[in-house]
Design an enzyme around this catalytic site. Structure first.
Site, PDB file in Angstrom:
ATOM      1  N   THR A 154      29.491  20.364  37.669  1.00 46.66           N
ATOM      2  CA  THR A 154      29.522  21.182  38.875  1.00 46.66           C
ATOM      3  C   THR A 154      30.643  20.609  39.741  1.00 46.66           C
ATOM      4  O   THR A 154      30.848  19.396  39.751  1.00 46.66           O
ATOM      5  CB  THR A 154      28.186  21.143  39.662  1.00 46.66           C
ATOM      6  OG1 THR A 154      27.947  19.811  40.115  1.00 46.66           O
ATOM      7  CG2 THR A 154      27.034  21.613  38.800  1.00 46.66           C
ATOM      8  N   HIS A 155      31.386  21.466  40.415  1.00 42.82           N
ATOM      9  CA  HIS A 155      32.524  21.050  41.244  1.00 42.82           C
ATOM     10  C   HIS A 155      33.567  20.278  40.423  1.00 42.82           C
ATOM     11  O   HIS A 155      34.297  19.440  40.954  1.00 42.82           O
ATOM     12  CB  HIS A 155      32.072  20.176  42.421  1.00 42.82           C
ATOM     13  CG  HIS A 155      30.955  20.758  43.220  1.00 42.82           C
ATOM     14  ND1 HIS A 155      31.149  21.725  44.176  1.00 42.82           N
ATOM     15  CD2 HIS A 155      29.611  20.525  43.172  1.00 42.82           C
ATOM     16  CE1 HIS A 155      29.970  22.059  44.710  1.00 42.82           C
ATOM     17  NE2 HIS A 155      29.031  21.351  44.112  1.00 42.82           N
ATOM     18  N   SER A 276      57.663  21.495  23.178  1.00 48.05           N
ATOM     19  CA  SER A 276      58.646  21.436  24.257  1.00 48.05           C
ATOM     20  C   SER A 276      60.046  21.391  23.674  1.00 48.05           C
ATOM     21  O   SER A 276      60.276  20.801  22.619  1.00 48.05           O
ATOM     22  CB  SER A 276      58.391  20.196  25.122  1.00 48.05           C
ATOM     23  OG  SER A 276      59.497  19.933  25.951  1.00 48.05           O
ATOM     24  N   LYS A 282      55.215  16.715  22.932  1.00 50.64           N
ATOM     25  CA  LYS A 282      54.352  17.709  23.567  1.00 50.64           C
ATOM     26  C   LYS A 282      53.739  18.690  22.571  1.00 50.64           C
ATOM     27  O   LYS A 282      54.377  19.125  21.622  1.00 50.64           O
ATOM     28  CB  LYS A 282      55.143  18.494  24.617  1.00 50.64           C
ATOM     29  CG  LYS A 282      55.597  17.689  25.824  1.00 50.64           C
ATOM     30  CD  LYS A 282      54.446  17.236  26.680  1.00 50.64           C
ATOM     31  CE  LYS A 282      53.721  18.376  27.348  1.00 50.64           C
ATOM     32  NZ  LYS A 282      54.585  19.115  28.294  1.00 50.64           N
ATOM     33  N   GLU A 289      47.080  29.458  28.169  1.00 52.54           N
ATOM     34  CA  GLU A 289      47.724  29.659  29.466  1.00 52.54           C
ATOM     35  C   GLU A 289      48.175  31.107  29.647  1.00 52.54           C
ATOM     36  O   GLU A 289      48.047  31.683  30.732  1.00 52.54           O
ATOM     37  CB  GLU A 289      48.908  28.700  29.613  1.00 52.54           C
ATOM     38  CG  GLU A 289      48.490  27.235  29.740  1.00 52.54           C
ATOM     39  CD  GLU A 289      49.672  26.276  29.721  1.00 52.54           C
ATOM     40  OE1 GLU A 289      50.808  26.739  29.484  1.00 52.54           O
ATOM     41  OE2 GLU A 289      49.455  25.078  29.930  1.00 52.54           O
TER      42      GLU A 289
END
Length: 457
Positions: A154-155, A276, A282, A289
């Site tokens: 949570t949060h 990348s 990477k 995304e």
């Protein structure tokens, strides 16, 4: 060929023609336009408005146009204003005078309303299949991860231990509701507008029930003005698509977080990752995304149609032509996102050891330690304070609650006994909560059975 023009003395300005034309995007539902025309012609012949000879010639001509469009033997050309004028022009060119009778007893207003409904209905069926495939993959992950422990949040803070099956089950519920929404929209929109004319019906003795039956509708629409002016089903679909996109985006956000070096809960398959151009180490979660990013595009379509429709008086107005491009784009976007997302999670590796270690090191069993004290006669408020001291002690020592010795527990509260270790184990923490309705392992199996029953309906 234009479907209008008799009262005009000048040719349409070319810029006006280009601005007004919709063929370059409404050609997308040529199949539905031809399907609707065939049903319309069958009804006209049944009612004696067309001869059987004209009916047969028109149907044969329309089926030939559909075959040629599908094979590429026939191409769309820019001089036609829309899909309706294109089909009628080609038909008349091929079969002669009979082709000019195709449009008897209908308007482009009820024709385009029909085409859009048929197209939307077909796309809802495809979307339903894609959501169902995603649900099947989620159900498989639930079945495979009954004993995969992880922190629940949570949060974005670690809260209590759960299983990966429990987490996947939350998304199952979301996408199951999405599927239900699609079903509701399909049912509500499944009434045939053909026969409404431009807005006030027609003097021809049409059999609208017969046309609706031929096209698989539950019946004809009841108000001719609403029939040509209604785009509620488009708005509802775009709202449902926005909700699907939102659910995908939330899930992608979690996958992106889980994929970071800091979490390392998952590894996305190379086939759903990119690299990348400058940093050779990477491995980026670009598909997740992009799906997250395309949600805004789908939202934009919903806001656009709501804005377009808000100021339109009855009945049909040309503004309503703007419903198509944004709807086509939103449907294609969500279909692509669903297919890619399902493929991504089906090939993704879950790092179970890292998940369980994160749950232990995040004090997710602190609530269970407090419950232990309560069950041994300590008031909850006092138990809350005692466990807070335990957590502070562990932070100072750099250890988890599970790593504390019994002496360390008892130094803070003498109530603790040897059974504290069983009480705060991941397995016990999850299993205990099943008795109050949350999905522990045994309860999760029942949840999975219920989910499968819903999926197979």
């Amino acid at each position: 060929m234009k479907l209008w023009g008799g009262r005009f003395t000048k040719e349409t300005n070319q810029l006006v023609h280009n601005f007004n034309a919709s063929l370059f995007f409404d050609q997308k539902f040529y199949h539905q336009d031809i399907e609707g025309s065939i049903a319309h012609v069958k009804m006209l012949a049944k009612q004696g408005i067309l001869t059987t000879e004209d009916r047969d010639a028109i149907i044969e001509g329309l089926e030939g146009i559909r075959r040629d469009l599908e094979s590429g033997a026939l191409a769309f050309t820019a001089e036609h204003e829309d899909i309706h004028s294109f089909v009628e022009a080609v038909l008349t060119e091929r079969i002669g005078e009979a082709g000019k009778r195709l449009h008897t007893g209908r308007s482009r207003n009820d024709q385009v309303a029909l085409d859009m409904k048929l197209y939307t209905r077909d796309e809802i069926d495809e979307l339903d299949g894609l959501v169902k495939s995603l649900l099947e993959e989620l159900l498989k992950l639930m079945e495979e991860n009954l004993d995969t422990y992880m922190p629940g949040f949570t949060h974005l803070q670690k809260a209590q231990p759960i299983t990966l099956a429990h987490h996947m089950g939350a998304y199952f519920e979301m996408f199951d509701r999405d599927r239900s929404r699609l079903s509701d929209i399909r049912k509500r929109m499944n009434y045939c507008p053909l026969g409404s004319g431009a807005l006030a019906g027609t003097t021809y003795p049409l059999d609208r029930e017969y046309t609706a039956e031929l096209l698989g509708f539950d019946g004809p629409t009841l108000n001719s003005m609403d029939s040509v002016a209604d785009r509620d089903y488009v708005i509802e679909l775009l709202s449902a698509l926005s909700t699907i996109a939102m659910h995908l985006s939330r899930f992608c956000e979690e996958i992106i977080i889980w994929n970071t070096n800091e979490y390392q809960f998952v590894e996305i398959d190379d086939s759903y990752s990119t690299g990348s151009s400058i940093m050779p180490q990477k491995k980026n979660p670009d598909i997740a995304e992009l799906i997250r990013g395309k949600t805004g595009r789908v939202y934009g379509a919903l806001v656009s149609i709501l804005t377009t429709m808000k100021g339109i008086p009855l009945a049909y107005n040309k503004d309503m032509q703007e419903d198509k491009e944004l709807t086509f784009d939103a449907i294609d976007t969500v279909k692509g996102c669903l297919a890619l997302f399902t493929g991504m999670i089906s090939s993704m590796t879950f790092k179970k050891d890292a998940m369980e270690a994160s749950a232990k090191n995040g004090f997710t069993n602190a609530t269970d330690a407090a419950d232990y004290l309560v069950n041994h006669g300590v008031a909850f408020r006092d138990a809350h304070g005692i466990v807070g001291q335990l957590v502070l002690y562990c932070i100072e020592k750099g250890i988890a609650l599970d790593d504390m010795s019994l002496e360390e527990f008892q130094a803070i509260s003498p109530v603790f006994e040897e059974d504290i270790y069983d009480a705060i184990s991941m397995q016990t923490c999850v299993k205990k909560r099943m008795t109050i309705g949350a999905p522990g392992q045994d309860a999760m199996k029942k949840v999975i059975e219920a989910c499968r029953e819903r999926l197979e309906k």
